[in-house]
Write an enzyme that holds these catalytic residues in place. Sequence first.
Site, PDB file in Angstrom:
ATOM      1  N   LYS A 105       0.837  -1.198   0.000  1.00  0.00           N
ATOM      2  CA  LYS A 105       0.000   0.000   0.000  1.00  0.00           C
ATOM      3  C   LYS A 105       0.872   1.247   0.000  1.00  0.00           C
ATOM      4  O   LYS A 105       1.857   1.330   0.741  1.00  0.00           O
ATOM      5  CB  LYS A 105      -0.915   0.000   1.221  1.00  0.00           C
ATOM      6  N   ASP A 139      -1.339  -2.036  -4.226  1.00  0.00           N
ATOM      7  CA  ASP A 139      -2.723  -2.186  -3.799  1.00  0.00           C
ATOM      8  C   ASP A 139      -3.451  -0.848  -3.904  1.00  0.00           C
ATOM      9  O   ASP A 139      -2.831   0.219  -3.814  1.00  0.00           O
ATOM     10  CB  ASP A 139      -2.787  -2.683  -2.362  1.00  0.00           C
ATOM     11  N   ARG A 190      -4.992  -6.139 -11.183  1.00  0.00           N
ATOM     12  CA  ARG A 190      -5.874  -6.967 -10.353  1.00  0.00           C
ATOM     13  C   ARG A 190      -7.202  -6.224 -10.213  1.00  0.00           C
ATOM     14  O   ARG A 190      -7.221  -5.027  -9.922  1.00  0.00           O
ATOM     15  CB  ARG A 190      -5.278  -7.199  -8.966  1.00  0.00           C
ATOM     16  N   GLY A 194     -13.867  -4.305  -3.898  1.00  0.00           N
ATOM     17  CA  GLY A 194     -13.703  -3.115  -3.066  1.00  0.00           C
ATOM     18  C   GLY A 194     -14.055  -3.413  -1.630  1.00  0.00           C
ATOM     19  O   GLY A 194     -15.117  -3.993  -1.358  1.00  0.00           O
ATOM     20  N   ALA A 195     -13.168  -3.023  -0.711  1.00  0.00           N
ATOM     21  CA  ALA A 195     -13.334  -3.416   0.689  1.00  0.00           C
ATOM     22  C   ALA A 195     -13.375  -2.240   1.658  1.00  0.00           C
ATOM     23  O   ALA A 195     -13.332  -2.452   2.866  1.00  0.00           O
ATOM     24  CB  ALA A 195     -12.203  -4.355   1.094  1.00  0.00           C
ATOM     25  N   THR A 232     -11.611 -12.910  -6.799  1.00  0.00           N
ATOM     26  CA  THR A 232     -12.955 -13.180  -6.290  1.00  0.00           C
ATOM     27  C   THR A 232     -13.018 -14.601  -5.759  1.00  0.00           C
ATOM     28  O   THR A 232     -12.266 -15.472  -6.204  1.00  0.00           O
ATOM     29  CB  THR A 232     -14.017 -12.982  -7.387  1.00  0.00           C
ATOM     30  N   HIS A 233     -13.946 -14.826  -4.812  1.00  0.00           N
ATOM     31  CA  HIS A 233     -14.225 -16.178  -4.331  1.00  0.00           C
ATOM     32  C   HIS A 233     -15.597 -16.646  -4.806  1.00  0.00           C
ATOM     33  O   HIS A 233     -16.063 -17.713  -4.406  1.00  0.00           O
ATOM     34  CB  HIS A 233     -14.193 -16.219  -2.800  1.00  0.00           C
TER      35      HIS A 233
END
Length: 313
Positions: A105, A139, A190, A194-195, A232-233
């Site tokens: 970051k 990131d 990537r 979004g978190a 993604t999961h």
Amino acid sequence: MAGVGTALSAVPRRVILRAADSRRLRRFVDRYGMRLGAARVVAGETLDECIPVLRRLNDAGLHANTTLLGEAIPDALGAAAAVQEYEVILERLATEELRANVALKLTHLGLCVDEDTAHTNLERLVAHAGRLGQFVRIDMEQSEFVDPTLRIFGRLRAAGHANVGIVLQAYLYRSPSDLERLLPLEPNVRIVKGAYLEPAAIAYPAKRDVDTAYVRLVERALRGGAYVAVATHDERIIRHLQAFAAREGLERDRYEFQMLYGVRPALQRSISAAGYKVRVATPFGPDWYPYLMRRLAERPANLLFFLRNLARG
């Protein structure tokens, strides 16, 4: 207990994300959290603890990236110390011959001080990584940092650094435009959902809209010639994008799937066994609390696992 799990699943995401700023909760979790549950998603507090985890992932046929957890460093000295730590990480990955790269970051490297400080520090690391045959992923953080992050990435690519990648967040309305500006660089990008907690004025608030935006962004990136890390999961999205790539005649070396350490490991192995490249994000470090809270916010049902461990402790 099933009723408790259902209730925890309904905890608003914004409540969990705001808890990331709670000093009282952070003091408690810092003291007990790693042994009571955080180790499920964080590969230890030190590099020596992380390296065996990376090795096990490689032995299972998976690639990895690793991050020294930390962000929002407020001073140049702290950022310089982070640079030195990352240099050690890059050298260790090379020495251990691990199939792993670094993700970091920019607020950890001085972006909170000023943009030039972050650029200077990152270029030092990217150049060092290049000499070691390593790759560095930048990131993406909160919306206020998107523009300087993209500018720094562009400066590095203009300077001839090819071993650096970027991240776009599908929940931001601006991301399709950002992607169009990046595509001429043939970037390694990537794409995540979004978190961070963002207002509805700049980010989709509904999951279904984020999912739709995510698929469109990945498809456009692939069609536009980018190397895409599909983070993604969601099995439905994964299957859709596998079929899309096959229809488009895209070779599997044009993209990879990325997932988080400790999240759906069986799915990671099954996708890898089917012949796709899978990379597992495997962070470490003592400053893991904000990361943990974002993981809980992405899937509030994980709160049940964490609270059970706290009760047992």
